[in-house]
Design a protein around this motif. Structure first.
Motif, PDB file in Angstrom:
ATOM      1  N   PRO A  39       3.794  -0.783   4.930  1.00 29.36           N
ATOM      2  CA  PRO A  39       4.390   0.233   3.814  1.00 29.36           C
ATOM      3  C   PRO A  39       4.612  -0.071   2.585  1.00 29.36           C
ATOM      4  O   PRO A  39       4.106   0.456   1.523  1.00 29.36           O
ATOM      5  CB  PRO A  39       5.669   0.808   4.608  1.00 29.36           C
ATOM      6  CG  PRO A  39       5.557   0.473   6.036  1.00 29.36           C
ATOM      7  CD  PRO A  39       4.650  -0.837   6.041  1.00 29.36           C
ATOM      8  N   MET A  40       4.739  -1.323   2.487  1.00 30.32           N
ATOM      9  CA  MET A  40       4.886  -1.859   0.930  1.00 30.32           C
ATOM     10  C   MET A  40       3.609  -2.166   0.195  1.00 30.32           C
ATOM     11  O   MET A  40       3.569  -2.045  -0.783  1.00 30.32           O
ATOM     12  CB  MET A  40       5.656  -3.395   1.128  1.00 30.32           C
ATOM     13  CG  MET A  40       7.152  -3.217   1.647  1.00 30.32           C
ATOM     14  SD  MET A  40       8.104  -2.172   0.540  1.00 30.32           S
ATOM     15  CE  MET A  40       8.102  -0.662   1.810  1.00 30.32           C
ATOM     16  N   LEU A  41       2.533  -2.432   1.026  1.00 28.41           N
ATOM     17  CA  LEU A  41       1.257  -2.709   0.839  1.00 28.41           C
ATOM     18  C   LEU A  41       0.545  -1.335   0.286  1.00 28.41           C
ATOM     19  O   LEU A  41      -0.141  -1.196  -0.897  1.00 28.41           O
ATOM     20  CB  LEU A  41       0.136  -3.219   1.666  1.00 28.41           C
ATOM     21  CG  LEU A  41       0.751  -4.806   2.228  1.00 28.41           C
ATOM     22  CD1 LEU A  41      -0.664  -5.173   2.827  1.00 28.41           C
ATOM     23  CD2 LEU A  41       0.748  -5.569   1.142  1.00 28.41           C
ATOM     24  N   GLU A  42       1.018  -0.072   0.976  1.00 29.30           N
ATOM     25  CA  GLU A  42       0.342   1.021   0.703  1.00 29.30           C
ATOM     26  C   GLU A  42       1.060   1.745  -0.428  1.00 29.30           C
ATOM     27  O   GLU A  42       0.600   2.772  -0.898  1.00 29.30           O
ATOM     28  CB  GLU A  42      -0.105   1.885   1.975  1.00 29.30           C
ATOM     29  CG  GLU A  42       1.377   2.480   2.592  1.00 29.30           C
ATOM     30  CD  GLU A  42       1.171   3.651   3.640  1.00 29.30           C
ATOM     31  OE1 GLU A  42       0.043   3.944   3.507  1.00 29.30           O
ATOM     32  OE2 GLU A  42       1.830   3.702   4.438  1.00 29.30           O
ATOM     33  N   ALA A  43       2.384   1.479  -0.559  1.00 27.73           N
ATOM     34  CA  ALA A  43       3.194   2.175  -1.524  1.00 27.73           C
ATOM     35  C   ALA A  43       2.443   2.128  -2.985  1.00 27.73           C
ATOM     36  O   ALA A  43       2.063   0.986  -3.313  1.00 27.73           O
ATOM     37  CB  ALA A  43       4.559   1.368  -1.728  1.00 27.73           C
ATOM     38  N   ASP A  44       2.536   3.285  -3.747  1.00 29.89           N
ATOM     39  CA  ASP A  44       1.728   3.055  -4.977  1.00 29.89           C
ATOM     40  C   ASP A  44       2.477   3.765  -6.083  1.00 29.89           C
ATOM     41  O   ASP A  44       1.966   4.249  -7.231  1.00 29.89           O
ATOM     42  CB  ASP A  44       0.348   4.161  -4.848  1.00 29.89           C
ATOM     43  CG  ASP A  44      -0.635   3.424  -5.712  1.00 29.89           C
ATOM     44  OD1 ASP A  44      -1.358   4.676  -6.302  1.00 29.89           O
ATOM     45  OD2 ASP A  44      -0.686   2.432  -6.024  1.00 29.89           O
TER      46      ASP A  44
END
Length: 200
Positions: free
Chosen positions: A100-105
């Protein structure tokens, strides 16, 4: 004259000015991405001229690399905070917490992934961006792994995780198929739990 200015750029005041310029350029990249990025655009974002930027950075590629370093640091920090917030859990749980932190934009971090595409498009000029990203990500990924594992095993698994997450990000950016990616992520988490169960 150039040498005199270089000395002033290395002073405490010069380093502070460099950091301020880099912060402005980093915000512009996060908001607008890599499309049409140039020294002149960066100078406008920083409220200065491209010549001033060249006093503080070797060239446009150096400025871009430094800005990406800051953005990746933010992404890595967010991921590590998510893992640290887990009350306990398995290696698979840590993997699940990272995605979720990687895809958070919310902060425009898609520019980091655009840089990987740039490295693929023009490796002669931009391959270093992908290498620098790998170096920045591998240490935190290695830190997630059981400390009793050998250094060789930790390196192998960290590289596997990096390659897999990069694949997930590329797939997500190009297809937006979160259901399929989340299913694959769950398979990865289960595989990591099996790997951890094998012992040192």
């Amino acid at each position: 004259m150039q040498e005199t200015y270089r000395r002033s750029a290395d002073s405490a005041k010069g380093r502070q000015r460099r950091a301020e310029l880099l912060e402005s350029v980093t915000r512009d990249l996060a908001e607008h991405g890599l499309v049409d990025f140039s020294l002149r655009r960066a100078a406008r974002a920083a409220g200065t001229t491209h010549k001033v930027l060249l006093y503080y950075f070797a060239d446009g590629d150096d400025l871009l690399a430094q800005a990406l370093l800051r953005l990746r640091g933010q992404r890595v920090g967010n991921a590590l905070q998510a893992v640290a917030a887990l009350p306990s859990g398995t290696l698979g749980d840590r993997i699940r917490a990272i995605w979720p932190m990687l895809e958070a934009d919310a902060t425009g971090l898609r520019v980091i992934d655009q840089a990987i595409g740039l490295a693929m498009y023009d490796p002669a000029r931009y391959a270093h961006l992908a290498r620098e990203a790998a170096e920045q990500y591998l240490a935190p990924l290695t830190g997630l792994l059981p400390p009793e594992w050998s250094s060789a095993r930790r390196e192998e698994v960290a590289n596997l995780l990096l390659a897999t997450f990069r694949g997930f990000l590329m797939d997500w950016r190009t297809t937006s198929d979160t259901t399929r990616i989340e299913s694959a992520l769950e398979a990865l988490a289960r595989a990591m739990d099996r790997e951890a169960a094998d012992g040192p």
